[in-house]
Scaffold this active site. Structure first.
Site, short mmCIF file in Angstrom:
data_model
loop_
_atom_site.label_atom_id
_atom_site.label_comp_id
_atom_site.label_asym_id
_atom_site.label_seq_id
_atom_site.Cartn_x
_atom_site.Cartn_y
_atom_site.Cartn_z
N ASP A 542 -12.80 -1.35 -19.37
CA ASP A 542 -12.36 -0.14 -18.69
C ASP A 542 -10.96 0.20 -19.21
OD1 ASP A 542 -12.32 1.92 -16.77
OD2 ASP A 542 -11.21 0.64 -15.39
N THR A 544 -8.18 2.22 -17.12
CA THR A 544 -7.16 2.15 -16.08
C THR A 544 -7.16 0.78 -15.40
OG1 THR A 544 -7.41 4.50 -15.67
CG2 THR A 544 -6.28 3.24 -13.98
N ASP A 742 -11.64 -3.57 -13.23
CA ASP A 742 -10.83 -3.93 -12.07
C ASP A 742 -11.16 -3.13 -10.83
OD1 ASP A 742 -9.81 -1.46 -12.91
OD2 ASP A 742 -7.80 -1.95 -12.15
#
Length: 855
Positions: A542, A544, A742
């Site tokens: 990912d 961000t 996350d």
């Protein structure tokens, strides 16, 4: 009230029925629903039942399952629900001794273990036991679980009978109470018990061996003292403590293995040494039943007391080394346990007060002094300092902490004092969860162990058959001394073939490897993840919070006239104030900095992968990407869209702001790339791992980030299902895929991937969906995890080699296949030494992992 507990050890519908039946017998319980697949049990109660009572009820019913709190389920945890707080054993002074968050704390000392044991070979999966007697399948000594939260009690130095759960004064003499000394763990007790038996075995085996070897001494001085018959009787007497005390447990395990048909290493040891010893007894009392080949020149029958006792003593030595090794392999957990403080300074209106760590409640204000350990997880409310987090993250440089920053239990404060608010206590703290995760991973079984298990299943019966064939082959073709040679060689085959090292090969490496990872901030959930990490050839990441810091900040909120607009900021901050998304938090934080007052929102909805919508002060407001604007049919002015494109080309994240169906502005958010991301990605690519970035951000921002990191592959504007499809496609191509993320939106992809890697700075859902958690939360942790998986798998393969090579080479020699050509035979005593050295090689090789570098 309804609570959900984690229960390990259930394997079938029968287990489920037994658990439900046993717990339903408690009068406080109205309904029990167990789930084998989820490893959980939901209990409806009239009044709260202590966790210890639930465990005791299962044990009384003969069910050796382990029941614990589900620490990640705050809605059902007895330590976090409002209902349970009134009766919680964590918050009640009366029940503090039986804290459900600290397991069994009734022993009046700091304990490493919790009185629950498991087999290091995982013969019955996750099944646990209440004593260390031995595994009913393989016979190995069981290993005690280490509890995640230590308990401590206090006593008076003058009146040791006084024991309290909290600090205070002695009710008899008034002296301050002091912490009680830690007791030995069960592993240490086992080691000491085996050590004392080893001393006894050595004490009696030594003389037997010397007597038996007397014939090899020039002049045979022993023959001048006593006759051979007398020396045989002396050997018999000296062997009794070895056989019936020091090593009797081996015969008990052998008998149990035969009765249950779970043939194992102790079957071979028991048969081999038992036959040799009984043969010698019959030879002593009934020498006339033996043919002349078995007799000496003096007319006595050859006895094998020295072979029996030497073999048993060497096996005992192997068990002693294993007991010490198990203690050392769990050393990482014990080091983490040492980090947990036992006391804290509570800030009260009357002044500071020293309290036990178990008396801390959520919301308590705690003062942390310079150089002191941080007692629980929380946030700084007053003061600042630098904190050494190396024991959690593996990074040696202290981290600056200010008001509002999070601090973790077990980390060490620097040179300043500060006040913190307790947010997570007991088993909820990061340190406790790390210890629990390491515990669970150490007990898990790697897929490669299935090979060893399958071999072991057929190995023992085959060895017994080979031993029988060896005996009869020598008896038929061995000539004058064929009977004697057949007997000795059959015993040698049984002894050298013991598969002890084969069973140790995988678990030892896994235990050491998982502990090594924990000390470097890499938390492994299970052994399968370690094996898959070694095979990973594609990493999906990912953007961000994974590649970037995950700490976005609002650069500007502008309207269609390209003016900063506080009115738009108020609308989007009001809409996002209940969202947990990092971008939403950045918007709310910006509003707080500018002292913008927020309104209440209605009809709030988070549209996964697109943005959020809701009603603020009667206006329909939406904040999100172009897909969301299209979904709600918002009108997007061309001039505004061109400005957004320019911002995106600079690598910034831009969200459109729609009010009543018209895009009236946009918010620009920046999120810096982590300093370690570029190095980590370059290292992974150099090691043959393809790195692909999948992000929900727009294509222009994604390309800007990808160019900076030299990423050849990326995909923008991904919804959670898009990430899932990419992973599934790669897996269909035969790729082994790791996914790093996350957020909640990453959870499906993390679960689908072969190895899910969660940033420790991310959400609980992401961490729960992953197999690996990186405490520090940066991509260099993936490099460490990949290196760890590679080195552990290499170590396991080396161990399997050590385990097999002794058997492959030893069995033919022991059977006498080399005798016709080279005249070589293998004494049972040498076979026992080789078998013990095989286990020793595996243990030493596994412990080498403690010194490897993961960077």
């Amino acid at each position: 009230m309804k609570h959900t507990y984690k229960i390990s050890g259930m394997t079938c519908t029968g287990c489920k029925t037994n658990v439900e039946s046993a717990l339903n017998n408690l009068k406080e319980i109205t309904k029990v629903t167990a789930d084998v697949k989820k490893e959980e049990v939901i209990i409806e109660m009239i009044s709260h039942v202590l966790l210890e009572k639930l465990q005791e009820t299962l044990l009384k019913a003969g069910l050796h399952y382990t029941i614990t709190m589900k620490t990640n389920d705050e809605k059902t945890s007895c330590c976090t629900t409002k209902t349970a707080e009134k009766t919680s054993c964590c918050d009640s002074e009366k029940e503090e001794k039986l804290s459900c968050c600290s397991s069994d704390s009734s022993s009046a000392i700091v304990k490493d273990g919790n009185g629950i044991f498991y087999c290091p070979m995982h013969c019955e999966g996750d099944k646990t036991y209440t004593s260390q007697v031995g595994c009913p399948v393989c016979g190995m000594d069981l290993v005690e679980q280490l509890q995640a939260v230590q308990t401590v009690q206090y006593t008076c130095p003058m009146h040791p009978e006084v024991i309290k759960d909290e600090m205070g004064s002695c009710p008899i003499c008034g002296m301050d109470l002091v912490p009680m000394e830690p007791s030995e763990s069960e592993e240490d007790k086992t080691y000491q018990k085996l050590l004392s038996k080893m001393k006894i075995a050595t004490l009696f085996t030594g003389p037997i061996f010397i007597i038996a070897m007397g014939e090899l001494i020039p002049g045979n001085p022993f023959a001048k003292i006593f006759s051979q018959q007398t020396w045989n009787w002396i050997q018999l007497v000296l062997s009794l403590p070895v056989v019936f005390y020091a090593c009797w447990m081996f015969f008990e395990r052998a008998w149990k293995s035969i009765v249950t048909m779970n043939l194992n290493m102790f079957t071979l040891i028991g048969i081999g040494t038992g036959v040799a010893w009984l043969f010698s007894i019959v030879a002593m009392f009934f020498p006339d039943v033996f043919p002349d080949q078995f007799k000496t020149e003096a007319g006595t029958v050859y006895v094998y007391f020295e072979a029996t006792t030497v073999i048993l003593t060497l096996v005992l030595l192997g068990q002693l080394l294993e007991a010490r090794a198990h203690s050392q392999t769990s050393g990482a957990i014990k080091e983490l346990l040492k980090l947990a403080p036992t006391e804290a300074t509570l800030v009260t209106p009357e002044g500071d007060k020293t309290i036990s760590i178990h008396s801390i409640k959520k919301g308590d204000l705690l003062r942390v002094k310079p150089g002191g350990k941080i007692p629980v997880d929380g946030k700084i409310t007053e003061g600042y300092s630098n904190v050494d987090e190396s024991m959690i993250t593996g990074e040696p440089i202290p981290v600056d902490k200010n008001v509002g920053d999070a601090v973790s239990s077990g980390t060490i404060n620097g040179t300043k004092s500060f006040v913190m608010s307790a947010e997570k206590v007991g088993s909820e703290t990061l340190l406790s969860q790390i210890i629990q995760m390491v515990n669970n991973a150490s007990r898990s079984k790697a897929p490669i162990q299935k090979l060893a298990d399958k071999i072991s299943k057929y190995f023992v019966p085959i060895v017994i058959v080979v031993a029988i064939i060896t005996f009869f082959a020598w008896y038929i073709f061995g000539g004058e001394y064929g009977l004697e040679f057949g007997f000795v060689n059959a015993i040698a085959v049984l002894i050298i073939a013991c598969p002890c090292a084969l069973g140790l090969a995988t678990p030892m490496s896994v235990m050491v490897g998982v502990g090594k990872g924990a000390l470097n901030g890499v938390l492994i959930k299970n052994a399968e993840a370690l094996e898959n990490l070694n095979k990973v050839d594609v990493l999906i990441t990912d953007k961000t919070g994974t590649i970037t810091e995950g700490k976005p900040s609002v650069e500007k909120v502008v309207n269609i006239k390209n003016e900063n607009d506080a009115g738009l900021l108020k609308l989007i901050a009001s809409l996002n104030k209940y969202s947990e998304h990092p971008l939403a938090e950045a918007i709310v934080k910006k509003a707080e900095e500018l002292n913008v007052s927020l309104s209440d929102s209605d009809n709030f909805e988070a549209v996964m992968g697109k943005g959020v919508t809701g009603t603020i002060d009667g206006k329909d407001v939406a904040v999100g990407n172009n897909k969301l604007m299209k979904q709600i049919n918002a009108t997007l002015p061309t001039a505004l869209n061109e400005k957004v494109i320019e911002e995106q080309k600079q690598g910034k994240t831009v969200s459109y702001i729609s009010v009543n169906g018209t895009v009236e502005g946009y918010v620009t958010i920046t999120d810096a790339i982590k300093a370690t991301s570029k190095e980590a990605i370059a290292t992974l690519q150099k090691n043959g791992v393809e790195v692909i970035m999948l992000t929900g951000d727009n294509a222009r921002t994604a390309k800007s980030v990808a160019d900076e990191l030299n990423l050849a592959s990326f995909q923008a504007e991904c919804l959670p299902e898009d990430k899932l499809k990419v992973i599934e496609k790669l897996q269909e191509e035969g790729k082994v895929v790791a996914m790093a993320g996350d957020g909640i939106n990453d959870a499906p992809a993390l679960a689908q991937s072969d190895v899910g890697i969660a940033m420790g700075t991310g959400t609980d859902v992401a961490i729960e969906s992953s197999e690996v958690t990186l405490v520090k939360g940066d991509l260099m942790g993936i490099v460490k995890a990949k290196n760890l998986g590679t080195k552990v798998m290499r170590n396991i393969k080396q161990n399997l080699f050590f385990a097999f090579i002794y058997n492959v080479l030893g069995i033919p020699v022991a059977a006498g296949l080399l005798y016709p050509v080279f005249g070589l035979l293998l004494s049972p005593m040498i076979a026992a030494a080789a078998m013990s050295f095989s286990s020793f090689s595996v243990i030493v090789n596994s412990l080498r992992l403690r010194g490897v570098e993961l960077d």
